[in-house]
Enzyme design. Structure first.
Site, PDB file in Angstrom:
ATOM      1  N   GLU A 286      -3.357  -9.614   3.758  1.00  0.00           N
ATOM      2  CA  GLU A 286      -4.217  -9.342   4.928  1.00  0.00           C
ATOM      3  C   GLU A 286      -5.291 -10.398   5.137  1.00  0.00           C
ATOM      4  O   GLU A 286      -5.589 -10.774   6.265  1.00  0.00           O
ATOM      5  CB  GLU A 286      -4.882  -7.960   4.793  1.00  0.00           C
ATOM      6  CG  GLU A 286      -3.969  -6.793   5.134  1.00  0.00           C
ATOM      7  CD  GLU A 286      -3.162  -6.291   3.965  1.00  0.00           C
ATOM      8  OE1 GLU A 286      -3.045  -6.992   2.940  1.00  0.00           O
ATOM      9  OE2 GLU A 286      -2.628  -5.166   4.079  1.00  0.00           O
TER      10      GLU A 286
ATOM     11  N   GLU B 246       0.837  -1.211   0.000  1.00  0.00           N
ATOM     12  CA  GLU B 246       0.000   0.000   0.000  1.00  0.00           C
ATOM     13  C   GLU B 246       0.874   1.264   0.000  1.00  0.00           C
ATOM     14  O   GLU B 246       0.547   2.255  -0.647  1.00  0.00           O
ATOM     15  CB  GLU B 246      -0.921  -0.013   1.225  1.00  0.00           C
ATOM     16  CG  GLU B 246      -1.956  -1.129   1.153  1.00  0.00           C
ATOM     17  CD  GLU B 246      -2.747  -1.260   2.446  1.00  0.00           C
ATOM     18  OE1 GLU B 246      -2.174  -1.735   3.459  1.00  0.00           O
ATOM     19  OE2 GLU B 246      -3.929  -0.872   2.461  1.00  0.00           O
TER      20      GLU B 246
HETATM   21  N1  COA Z   1       4.952  -7.319  11.255  1.00  0.00           N
HETATM   22  C1  COA Z   1       5.777  -7.564  12.283  1.00  0.00           C
HETATM   23  N2  COA Z   1       6.883  -8.314  12.183  1.00  0.00           N
HETATM   24  C2  COA Z   1       7.172  -8.814  10.969  1.00  0.00           C
HETATM   25  C3  COA Z   1       6.356  -8.602   9.845  1.00  0.00           C
HETATM   26  C4  COA Z   1       5.209  -7.787  10.023  1.00  0.00           C
HETATM   27  N3  COA Z   1       4.390  -7.495   9.017  1.00  0.00           N
HETATM   28  N4  COA Z   1       6.891  -9.235   8.786  1.00  0.00           N
HETATM   29  C5  COA Z   1       8.017  -9.842   9.231  1.00  0.00           C
HETATM   30  N5  COA Z   1       8.176  -9.587  10.549  1.00  0.00           N
HETATM   31  C6  COA Z   1       9.259 -10.038  11.432  1.00  0.00           C
HETATM   32  C7  COA Z   1       9.126 -11.512  11.778  1.00  0.00           C
HETATM   33  O1  COA Z   1       8.214 -11.679  12.855  1.00  0.00           O
HETATM   34  C8  COA Z   1      10.545 -11.842  12.152  1.00  0.00           C
HETATM   35  O2  COA Z   1      10.800 -11.330  13.445  1.00  0.00           O
HETATM   36  P1  COA Z   1      11.605 -12.227  14.531  1.00  0.00           P
HETATM   37  O3  COA Z   1      12.951 -12.482  13.900  1.00  0.00           O
HETATM   38  O4  COA Z   1      11.660 -11.356  15.737  1.00  0.00           O
HETATM   39  O5  COA Z   1      10.816 -13.489  14.683  1.00  0.00           O
HETATM   40  C9  COA Z   1      11.362 -11.012  11.170  1.00  0.00           C
HETATM   41  O6  COA Z   1      10.504  -9.965  10.743  1.00  0.00           O
HETATM   42  C10 COA Z   1      11.825 -11.773   9.958  1.00  0.00           C
HETATM   43  O7  COA Z   1      10.679 -12.362   9.343  1.00  0.00           O
HETATM   44  P2  COA Z   1      10.551 -13.934   9.008  1.00  0.00           P
HETATM   45  O8  COA Z   1       9.096 -14.259   8.944  1.00  0.00           O
HETATM   46  O9  COA Z   1      11.404 -14.734   9.943  1.00  0.00           O
HETATM   47  O10 COA Z   1      11.212 -13.950   7.548  1.00  0.00           O
HETATM   48  P3  COA Z   1      10.944 -15.018   6.396  1.00  0.00           P
HETATM   49  O11 COA Z   1      11.968 -14.756   5.359  1.00  0.00           O
HETATM   50  O12 COA Z   1      10.837 -16.386   6.949  1.00  0.00           O
HETATM   51  O13 COA Z   1       9.495 -14.646   5.806  1.00  0.00           O
HETATM   52  C11 COA Z   1       7.786 -13.120   5.003  1.00  0.00           C
HETATM   53  C12 COA Z   1       9.301 -13.432   5.146  1.00  0.00           C
HETATM   54  C13 COA Z   1       7.660 -11.715   4.421  1.00  0.00           C
HETATM   55  C14 COA Z   1       7.162 -14.142   4.070  1.00  0.00           C
HETATM   56  C15 COA Z   1       7.130 -13.212   6.396  1.00  0.00           C
HETATM   57  O14 COA Z   1       7.886 -12.418   7.321  1.00  0.00           O
HETATM   58  C16 COA Z   1       5.712 -12.709   6.427  1.00  0.00           C
HETATM   59  O15 COA Z   1       4.798 -13.398   5.961  1.00  0.00           O
HETATM   60  N6  COA Z   1       5.481 -11.499   7.004  1.00  0.00           N
HETATM   61  C17 COA Z   1       4.165 -10.958   7.185  1.00  0.00           C
HETATM   62  C18 COA Z   1       3.626 -10.400   5.882  1.00  0.00           C
HETATM   63  C19 COA Z   1       2.208  -9.878   6.085  1.00  0.00           C
HETATM   64  O16 COA Z   1       1.281 -10.611   6.361  1.00  0.00           O
HETATM   65  N7  COA Z   1       2.076  -8.559   5.925  1.00  0.00           N
HETATM   66  C20 COA Z   1       0.807  -7.900   6.018  1.00  0.00           C
HETATM   67  C21 COA Z   1       0.623  -7.334   7.376  1.00  0.00           C
HETATM   68  S1  COA Z   1      -0.876  -6.406   7.459  1.00  0.00           S
END
Ligand code: COA
Length: 260
Positions: A134, A114
């Site tokens: 989302e 966004e």
């Molecule tokens: N909010 C808060 N923390 C987030 C985040 C978010 N949207 N996206 C990633 N992080 C954090 C993870 O919790 C992790 O923190 P930690 O090391 O303290 O556990 C860190 O960032 C690294 O992320 P991780 O998930 O371990 O990396 P990955 O390479 O395995 O996966 C993604 C990457 C992007 C696929 C995954 O982080 C993800 O799905 N994030 C959320 C995306 C999402 O739903 N966004 C919309 C939110 S409204």
């Protein structure tokens, strides 16, 4: 204001804003949203800055969304305030009056997608992933995604992305017009800067009025949009830059725009 989660660099008439929480994939917590507001407020009125590049720190993410840890505890009224607040800040970016390019260097998910859509132009690194996951969290976009995405890629494509919650890669984003260019990761910022410099070499008033005409016009009937365009055309005819630009062409020399 000193920034905890942003880096702001100004060079040669442009600014580069880097969201800097790489350990959380640059997720937008409320402090970061506040800092974005403060940064874009100051960039909007800074005469030294003609355009902005927005990107994310680290090699994995542009912005992986709103901070899920913060949004998990939202109650209904707070939730509305949370969404409206983010929308206001993103509207400020879109309404900056100067070109803003999102250099999508990795994941641009949810609030990150966004945010990129609130910028005027998006360029992506090969390997970047974009999407609005989302619905997988049992929520919907709250920072303008349901409104900007269909305006950029069309209703059917937007609904597929919004309702599957699946990520698309940079090439697919390019194919559907969500990003304008895909560049190798190593040269993304350089290419974004080259594109921005092509824009800011032009008259700043012209850029501002193009942004106004396109931004406001898209929400109007075409005939009203053309009325607006004609009025803005009339306005720019009163500018020194219009005299200078046309005179420079006739004198076969480069123009020197002053933004007046
Ligand atoms: N909010 C808060 N923390 C987030 C985040 C978010 N949207 N996206 C990633 N992080 C954090 C993870 O919790 C992790 O923190 P930690 O090391 O303290 O556990 C860190 O960032 C690294 O992320 P991780 O998930 O371990 O990396 P990955 O390479 O395995 O996966 C993604 C990457 C992007 C696929 C995954 O982080 C993800 O799905 N994030 C959320 C995306 C999402 O739903 N966004 C919309 C939110 S409204």
């Amino acid at each position: 204001m000193s920034y905890e989660n942003l880096e702001l660099e100004k060079r040669d008439g442009i600014a580069v804003v880097t969201i800097n929480r790489p350990d959380k994939l640059n997720a937008l917590n409320s402090r970061t949203v506040d800092e974005l507001e403060a940064a874009f407020k100051s960039l909007g009125s800074d005469p030294e800055v003609a355009g902005v590049i927005l990107t994310g720190a680290g090699d994995k993410a542009f912005v992986a969304g709103a901070d899920i840890a913060e949004l998990a505890s939202q109650a209904p009224i707070e939730g509305k305030t949370f969404a409206s607040r983010g929308q206001r800040v993103f509207d400020r970016i879109e309404g900056l009056g100067k070109p803003v390019i999102a250099a999508v260097n990795g994941f641009a998910l949810g609030g990150g997608c966004e945010l990129a859509m609130a910028c005027h132009v998006r360029v992506a690194a090969e390997g970047a992933k974009l999407g609005t996951p989302e619905v997988k969290l049992g929520i919907i976009c709250g920072y303008g995604g349901t409104q900007r995405l269909p305006r950029i890629v069309g209703k059917g494509r937007a609904l597929e992305i919004l309702m599957t919650g699946e990520m698309i890669d940079a090439q697919e984003a390019y194919r559907i017009g969500l990003v304008n260019h895909v560049f190798p990761k190593e040269t993304l910022l350089e290419e974004a800067e080259a594109l921005l410099r092509k824009m800011v070499a032009n008259g700043p008033l012209s850029l501002r009025l193009v942004l106004d005409a396109v931004g406001s016009g898209l929400d109007m009937a075409q005939s009203d949009g053309q009325e607006l365009e004609a009025a803005l055309f009339g306005l720019i005819c009163a500018s020194e830059d219009m005299r200078e630009g046309t005179k420079a062409f006739l004198e076969k020399r480069p123009p020197k725009f002053k933004g007046r």
